[in-house]
Design an enzyme around this catalytic site. Structure first.
Site, PDB file in Angstrom:
ATOM      1  N   ASP A  13       0.815  -1.217   0.000  1.00  0.00           N
ATOM      2  CA  ASP A  13       0.000   0.000   0.000  1.00  0.00           C
ATOM      3  C   ASP A  13       0.850   1.271   0.000  1.00  0.00           C
ATOM      4  O   ASP A  13       0.434   2.303   0.525  1.00  0.00           O
ATOM      5  CB  ASP A  13      -0.973   0.020   1.203  1.00  0.00           C
ATOM      6  CG  ASP A  13      -1.721  -1.284   1.349  1.00  0.00           C
ATOM      7  OD1 ASP A  13      -2.267  -1.746   0.332  1.00  0.00           O
ATOM      8  OD2 ASP A  13      -1.739  -1.859   2.453  1.00  0.00           O
ATOM      9  N   LYS A  16       2.216   2.313  -5.062  1.00  0.00           N
ATOM     10  CA  LYS A  16       2.971   1.859  -6.240  1.00  0.00           C
ATOM     11  C   LYS A  16       2.252   2.223  -7.534  1.00  0.00           C
ATOM     12  O   LYS A  16       2.887   2.608  -8.513  1.00  0.00           O
ATOM     13  CB  LYS A  16       3.152   0.327  -6.189  1.00  0.00           C
ATOM     14  CG  LYS A  16       4.028  -0.140  -5.046  1.00  0.00           C
ATOM     15  CD  LYS A  16       4.245  -1.644  -5.066  1.00  0.00           C
ATOM     16  CE  LYS A  16       3.057  -2.443  -4.586  1.00  0.00           C
ATOM     17  NZ  LYS A  16       2.712  -2.303  -3.175  1.00  0.00           N
ATOM     18  N   GLY A  40      -4.518  -4.156  -4.254  1.00  0.00           N
ATOM     19  CA  GLY A  40      -5.489  -3.128  -4.638  1.00  0.00           C
ATOM     20  C   GLY A  40      -4.731  -1.891  -5.070  1.00  0.00           C
ATOM     21  O   GLY A  40      -3.915  -1.369  -4.322  1.00  0.00           O
ATOM     22  N   HIS A  41      -4.932  -1.483  -6.299  1.00  0.00           N
ATOM     23  CA  HIS A  41      -4.213  -0.326  -6.828  1.00  0.00           C
ATOM     24  C   HIS A  41      -5.215   0.759  -7.192  1.00  0.00           C
ATOM     25  O   HIS A  41      -6.180   0.490  -7.898  1.00  0.00           O
ATOM     26  CB  HIS A  41      -3.447  -0.707  -8.104  1.00  0.00           C
ATOM     27  CG  HIS A  41      -2.380  -1.720  -7.864  1.00  0.00           C
ATOM     28  ND1 HIS A  41      -1.894  -2.543  -8.855  1.00  0.00           N
ATOM     29  CD2 HIS A  41      -1.713  -2.041  -6.754  1.00  0.00           C
ATOM     30  CE1 HIS A  41      -0.963  -3.325  -8.340  1.00  0.00           C
ATOM     31  NE2 HIS A  41      -0.837  -3.037  -7.069  1.00  0.00           N
ATOM     32  N   GLN A 222       1.959  -6.205  -3.310  1.00  0.00           N
ATOM     33  CA  GLN A 222       2.409  -6.352  -1.915  1.00  0.00           C
ATOM     34  C   GLN A 222       3.802  -5.708  -1.763  1.00  0.00           C
ATOM     35  O   GLN A 222       4.054  -4.726  -2.427  1.00  0.00           O
ATOM     36  CB  GLN A 222       2.385  -7.817  -1.441  1.00  0.00           C
ATOM     37  CG  GLN A 222       0.983  -8.374  -1.335  1.00  0.00           C
ATOM     38  CD  GLN A 222       0.462  -8.935  -2.642  1.00  0.00           C
ATOM     39  OE1 GLN A 222       1.161  -9.660  -3.337  1.00  0.00           O
ATOM     40  NE2 GLN A 222      -0.761  -8.613  -2.986  1.00  0.00           N
TER      41      GLN A 222
END
Ligand code: IMP
Length: 407
Positions: A13, A16, A40-41, A222
């Site tokens: 988180d 990225k 989750g992006h 991650q």
């Protein structure tokens, strides 16, 4: 043949997706190399917010070929939901390729993830319950099904049935509810047929791109300290987000990697269980949660927050051969009177902090290094000095344009 790797340098988180979005402009392919829809992006473009779990962040650029590499575990319902959502918003996924060697996630993996967690009681890892660990276990046990298997629909249906029967025994043994094998076979016959046109020999395809001197961007999910080998085991994910994993998860050898960018927030967060030396359990931690909007994009869970830990960052530099850092979410510290950074641990393993004055200025519209307040510049300079590699990008807000090129 420039290959850039983007790696999380903390517990995930770190932002990225925003850095990948920024770097994508100068690359031709963005390749996910591990993990699955546990990631989750979020990328913010103008007033539009795009939340992605599986499809590489670069998909928002028409010139990019998005690739799901062999190291990823693929949840087909999530993949097609993302494709439908993106295409519904005018973003084409026609160029997407999925490695024939990527393993598939099935409903039994999700059932087992929940059952294993329940069995651990107080010792639970706090997984995302997406079936990631069980899918990678099947890969290691050599019983997993891969994307390329969908190309022979009759054999695929038979393998899905046999796999379901096999896993039902374990599910029942753990007190869970067994799955209806025929329903799963029917569901995956449809999903497999839809996947077939996206399946490719991505290793070959990426090497052809390298031969043409295309620039590739390898996207980690991650992060370093959730790495199965190098993270805070057992409170880790089941893949290798570290830079070595980028080679394994794409089939691109280490000699090709030219730029390895570590992403770190200006503070630290962690979601799920496990050690966190600089965690703040007081109102300062709550303040970081509130201002940084520190809730998981996938599970909605509140993230644990604390000060930046440079001891861990130095370790991340070594493990990943980082060539540079991107420091994100600096603006979250805008209202703090003082800001702490852990520079070492004492003999008992407790963090020792450098205390810096806060800048108490809104930097979210700042794009120019000279417009940053001196105290904010001192903070970045301290990180650079202590960690020993250059900071190249500093994130100053959620929007696509909110960043400063540092060096
Ligand atoms: P799993 O990957 O679902 O097996 O979860 C293992 C650990 O990794 C848990 O602590 C999760 O919270 C954490 N984790 C997995 N994916 C992410 C992510 O994308 N960001 C942050 N933490 C994650």
């Amino acid at each position: 043949m420039p290959v850039t790797v983007v790696v999380g340098a903390q517990w995930g988180d770190e932002g990225k997706a925003k850095v990948i979005d920024l770097l994508a402009a100068e690359h031709s392919h963005v390749v996910r190399y591990q993990g699955g829809h546990n990631a989750g992006h979020t990328v913010v473009v103008g007033t539009e917010r795009y939340a992605l779990q599986l499809i590489p962040s670069g998909v928002l650029y028409p010139h990019i070929v998005p690739v799901i590499g062999n190291g990823v575990v693929v949840d087909l319902p999530t993949l097609f939901r993302e494709i439908d959502t993106l295409e519904g918003r005018g973003i084409s996924c026609a160029k997407l390729k999925v490695s024939s060697q990527a393993h598939l996630i099935f409903p039994w993996h999700q059932s087992l993830d929940a059952l294993y967690e329940a069995k651990r009681g107080d010792e639970k890892i706090g997984t995302t319950l997406k079936g990631i660990g069980p899918a990678y276990s099947d890969k290691a046990r050599r019983i997993g099904l891969r994307a390329g298997d969908v190309l022979d629909s009759a054999a695929f249906a038979e393998a899905v049935r046999a796999n379901c029967v096999y896993h039902n025994r374990e599910i029942e043994g753990l007190g869970g509810e067994s799955l209806d094998a025929e329903a799963v076979v029917a569901q995956f016959a449809e999903l497999g047929a839809r996947l077939a046109p996206y399946v490719a020999d991505t290793v070959e395809m990426l090497h052809e791109a390298l031969d043409r001197d295309d620039a590739l961007l390898l996207e980690g999910a991650q992060a370093t300290f959730l790495d199965l080998d190098h993270g805070t085991y057992p409170f880790v994910t089941s893949s290798n987000p570290t830079a070595g994993g980028a080679c394994v998860g794409t089939g691109i050898g280490p000699r090709y990697l030219t730029r390895i960018v570590g992403i770190t927030k200006a503070y630290a967060t962690r979601v799920g269980s496990g050690p966190f030396a600089t965690e703040l359990t007081d109102e300062l931690g709550d303040k970081l949660v509130d201002i940084g909007r520190e809730f998981g994009t996938v599970t909605g869970r509140r993230r644990r927050c604390g000060w930046l830990d440079l001891v861990m960052l130095r370790k991340a530099v070594r493990i990943n051969s980082l060539t540079e850092l991107a420091l994100t979410k600096l603006d979250v510290l805008d209202t703090f009177d003082e800001v702490k950074v852990c520079t070492e641990y004492d003999a008992d393993g407790n963090p020792v902090y450098a205390v810096l004055p806060g800048w108490r200025t809104d930097i979210s519209a700042v794009n120019d290094i000279d417009a940053l307040p001196a105290a904010a510049r001192d903070f970045v300079a301290l990180v650079e000095r202590e960690v020993g590699i250059p900071v190249k990008i500093v994130g100053t807000g959620a929007e696509r344009e909110s960043y400063v090129i540092w060096s």
